[in-house]
Design a protein around this motif. Structure first.
Motif, PDB file in Angstrom:
ATOM      1  N   UNK A  41       0.804  -1.223   0.000  1.00 24.20           N
ATOM      2  CA  UNK A  41       0.000   0.000   0.000  1.00 24.20           C
ATOM      3  C   UNK A  41       0.838   1.274   0.000  1.00 24.20           C
ATOM      4  N   UNK A  42       1.901   1.290   0.737  1.00 23.56           N
ATOM      5  CA  UNK A  42       2.675   2.523   0.849  1.00 23.56           C
ATOM      6  C   UNK A  42       1.999   3.478   1.815  1.00 23.56           C
ATOM      7  N   UNK A  43       2.765   4.214   2.611  1.00 27.15           N
ATOM      8  CA  UNK A  43       2.108   5.065   3.600  1.00 27.15           C
ATOM      9  C   UNK A  43       1.860   6.453   3.027  1.00 27.15           C
ATOM     10  N   UNK A  44       0.829   7.108   3.580  1.00 26.37           N
ATOM     11  CA  UNK A  44       0.444   8.438   3.107  1.00 26.37           C
ATOM     12  C   UNK A  44       0.661   9.429   4.258  1.00 26.37           C
ATOM     13  N   UNK A  45       1.419  10.493   4.012  1.00 27.52           N
ATOM     14  CA  UNK A  45       1.661  11.506   5.051  1.00 27.52           C
ATOM     15  C   UNK A  45       0.847  12.750   4.729  1.00 27.52           C
ATOM     16  N   UNK A  46       0.291  13.330   5.775  1.00 26.10           N
ATOM     17  CA  UNK A  46      -0.462  14.562   5.608  1.00 26.10           C
ATOM     18  C   UNK A  46       0.469  15.747   5.420  1.00 26.10           C
ATOM     19  N   UNK A  47      -0.074  16.960   5.217  1.00 25.99           N
ATOM     20  CA  UNK A  47       0.760  18.144   5.000  1.00 25.99           C
ATOM     21  C   UNK A  47       1.670  18.466   6.194  1.00 25.99           C
ATOM     22  N   UNK A  48       1.189  18.115   7.407  1.00 24.26           N
ATOM     23  CA  UNK A  48       2.024  18.393   8.573  1.00 24.26           C
ATOM     24  C   UNK A  48       2.986  17.262   8.875  1.00 24.26           C
ATOM     25  N   UNK A  49       3.018  16.288   8.003  1.00 20.86           N
ATOM     26  CA  UNK A  49       3.939  15.176   8.207  1.00 20.86           C
ATOM     27  C   UNK A  49       3.364  14.056   9.041  1.00 20.86           C
ATOM     28  N   UNK A  50       2.072  14.190   9.394  1.00 16.29           N
ATOM     29  CA  UNK A  50       1.463  13.119  10.173  1.00 16.29           C
ATOM     30  C   UNK A  50       1.084  11.943   9.267  1.00 16.29           C
ATOM     31  N   UNK A  51       1.161  10.731   9.810  1.00 16.29           N
ATOM     32  CA  UNK A  51       0.737   9.544   9.057  1.00 16.29           C
ATOM     33  C   UNK A  51      -0.791   9.524   9.000  1.00 16.29           C
ATOM     34  N   UNK A  52      -1.343   9.534   7.801  1.00 16.52           N
ATOM     35  CA  UNK A  52      -2.802   9.565   7.675  1.00 16.52           C
ATOM     36  C   UNK A  52      -3.319   8.179   7.263  1.00 16.52           C
TER      37      UNK A  52
END
Lengths: 432, 258
Positions: A41-52
């Motif tokens: 899947x690969x991880x998705x980071x939000x604009x603030x760098x948080x893992x979403x």
């Protein structure tokens, strides 16, 4: 010279499992668990760098349309393996090839209605058993030849085990023509000298032709044979009360279910050279066929009627129904509802608690097809449905379904049948 | 029906399907019945076998004055003596059953007789309609209760189907009083039969339903699937006449409407 080509399958199509990855995926306490599960899947980071995490992609829609979340992550392991490709692909059966055969086994089929019967297919299966035994005994390769007369509608000769086809057509072989057929078989005998002649021991003409051939050749056949090997034959005698065991003769008349039909091979179905015009069709035939004569179709027992016109709840005009049955020369049948309502006698009921029919053509008018009725028509070849409901079971079963009110169709059918028989009579009187 | 038709009915000893006792054979009885119907006076009923057989009296009890027996041993071959007998008789119509109920019951005898005498053979006759001018019109019994009309030249051999008229009741006293003409013929042994091994019939194995599905899902599908023909043609929007024509064409193609 038979050769089996395996079904083609490339390695990339195979499902390759990784048991270790599956084990890690099952074990949520494993240090590598998160990396294995999220590998695809690969991880998705939000604009603030948080893992979403996207809550909408969690889970999947189950077979009943309900969303399921796979918390044990059992299905994740499948992501690692490659998907099985081409699963639905139709498997190509191996082709049985016979080149330059040293001999032939002739199977003379009944071909009722132009198609191979179950009996014919069993005999073809037996012929291949004999071929196998002969090959094991080192007697060379033998081809199984299907000999059939008249019109053929069969499209699956290759799956039934026909290596060679000898289709004898011609006006003189149509209908009841035992003498013409016998002289054709005599020519086949002279031309090919078959190892065996196999006939179905049936009332459809197989026994008759076999007896004629055997008496013409002066050979003693085995009749009602049911256990046949290349060396020994067991046949029934004394009206089925005795078993006669003897050396296998060249001409065999075989009972039903004498062997299993061919299932896992395809065959070549090459035409065998035969000159039908060269058959000595003597003018001295002493049997002259006058054709089939009309019988009272309702006097024929329902269980063995060839053509049944069956009525159900969708019939409102019963006089019209009886008129159509009479015009089409069809035997009348009925569903349980029609019988319970008193429109038809109990003896006409088709299906469970009635008669199990074997008709070649079953014309169901206004019958939706309860399972008890469908069981009763299980052995019918062609089913035609006339119904107003396009979604009913009878329409699903039917080879030809017509969505319309029964009265209009029956009316048109009545006219067609009357016209047909009128023109037939006209022809007859013109010819006379 | 002209009275001058010489009919020969060949009879054998039957076997009751349940008790296994010897009886008047079903189809042979019908052959005698058909012969009686054709010409009671010029009917000859012939049996090749044991002349002491009490079953012959059951045939005679159908109203026969006499019965001809060609004595043969139990392992004898009926063919040569019958060929000899028929050659010397003036038979025009020979009636037999389709298959005997005892012995090999191969049904080959009428065919071999026809071949050796050079006569035509009509299989599975239900009725003989007319005999005139050296030809007979006969009705053949086809499967599914159908009938076929065939014209055959005299003399001929016919095998009588179960669809023919049932044999009349047999009367005990007249059967005993009937004359049994035992001819003096040689008994011919059937040599080929001596090499066979004959035993009581074993029940045939039932064909098993083999599950060919490779996976559990396939098996589940096979067990639960409704019987669906599949690939059937559905006609919805055509006119009633077109739909009826489509049905009628199918009936014509399948030859159920002739």
């Amino acid at each position: 010279m038979s050769e089996f080509t395996p079904t083609e399958s490339t390695l990339s199509d195979l499902l390759r499992r990784d048991p270790r990855a599956e084990w890690i995926a099952r074990n949520r306490l494993h240090p590598l668990h998160s990396s294995v599960v999220s590998a695809g899947q690969g991880e998705v980071r939000g604009p603030s760098g948080l893992l979403r995490k996207n809550p909408h992609v969690i889970g999947f829609i189950g077979p009943n349309g309900i969303k399921r979340i796979d918390r044990a992550n059992l299905s994740a392991a499948g992501l690692n393996g490659k998907k099985r490709a081409g699963e639905a692909k139709e498997t190509q059966l191996p082709l049985h090839i016979v080149d330059n055969p040293d001999g032939y086994i002739m199977v003379v089929a009944d071909m009722i209605g132009g198609r191979l019967t179950g009996h014919d297919k069993d005999i073809l299966g037996l012929a291949h058993q004999l071929v196998g035994e002969n090959k094991a005994a080192g007697k060379g390769s033998i081809a199984v030849v299907l000999v059939c007369f008249g019109e053929s509608k069969e499209t699956q000769f290759d799956l039934a085990g026909v290596d060679r086809l000898l289709h004898i057509t011609g006006q003189e072989f149509e209908g009841f023509a035992p003498e013409a057929r016998l002289s054709a078989l005599m020519q086949v005998e002279a031309q090919y000298k078959p190892v065996n002649w196999l006939f179905p021991d049936s009332i459809h003409g197989g026994t008759d032709l076999a007896c004629r051939l055997a008496s013409r050749l002066g050979e003693r056949p085995a009749t009602q044979a049911w256990q046949v090997t290349a060396s020994n034959t067991v046949s029934r005698g004394a009206s089925g009360s005795r078993d006669i065991s003897r050396e296998t003769p060249r001409i065999l008349m075989l009972m039903e279910e004498c062997a299993n039909a061919i299932e896992d091979t395809r065959h070549q179905v090459l035409d065998l050279a035969f000159d039908a015009d060269a058959v000595e069709t003597g003018d001295d035939y002493r049997l002259i066929d006058q054709g089939q004569i009309e019988v009272d179709s309702n006097a024929v027992p329902l269980a063995e009627a060839e053509f049944i016109l069956s009525a159900g709840n969708g019939i409102h005009n019963w006089d019209q129904f009886h008129a159509v049955a009479a015009a089409l020369r069809a035997t009348e049948g009925a569903s349980r509802v029609a019988v319970d309502d008193g429109f038809m006698p109990r003896s006409r009921q088709v299906g469970a608690s009635g008669t199990w029919v074997t008709a070649r053509v079953y014309l169901a008018v206004g019958i939706s097809g309860a399972i008890q009725h469908m069981q009763g028509i299980g052995q019918c070849d062609k089913v035609v449905a006339i119904n107003t409901d396009a979604g009913c079971d009878m329409v699903k079963r039917a080879d030809l379904a017509v969505i319309e009110d029964s009265e209009a169709i029956l009316d048109a059918l009545l006219k067609l049948a009357q016209e047909h028989y009128l023109s037939k009579e006209q022809e007859k009187s013109d010819a006379a | 029906m002209p009275p001058k038709v010489n009919v020969v009915s060949l009879v054998s000893v039957g076997r009751h399907p349940q008790s296994g006792r010897s009886r008047r054979a079903e189809q042979d009885g019908r052959a005698v019945e058909l012969g009686l119907k054709l010409s009671k006076k010029s009917l000859t009923v012939v049996h090749a076998g044991d002349s002491q057989e009490p079953v012959l009296r059951q045939y005679a009890g159908m109203g026969l004055d006499s019965l001809t027996v060609l004595p043969q041993a139990a392992d004898g071959d009926a063919l040569p003596v019958l060929v000899e007998f028929l050659k010397n008789s003036k038979a025009q119509v020979v009636l037999t059953g389709v298959r005997a109920e005892s012995g090999e019951s191969s049904g080959m005898l009428p065919y071999l007789l026809a071949e050796q005498l050079g006569w035509p053979l009509v299989p599975r006759v239900a009725e003989i309609l007319t005999i005139k001018e050296g030809a007979a019109e006969v009705l053949l019994a086809l499967p599914r209760g159908q009938r076929r009309s065939v014209i055959v030249s005299l003399p001929f051999i016919a095998t009588v189907d179960n669809a023919a008229a049932e044999a009349r009741q047999t009367a005990f006293g007249p059967g005993l009083r009937a004359d049994l003409k035992v001819l003096n013929v040689e008994s011919v042994t059937d040599d080929a039969m001596a090499t066979w091994q004959i035993s009581a019939a074993k029940p045939r194995p039932k064909r098993l339903k083999v599950v060919k599905a490779k996976t559990a899902a396939d098996r589940m599908k096979a067990a639960t699937a409704k019987p669906v023909g599949g690939g059937g043609k559905v006609m919805k929007n055509e006119t009633a006449a077109e739909k009826a024509q489509a049905i009628f064409d199918l009936l014509l193609e399948e030859k159920v409407v002739r």
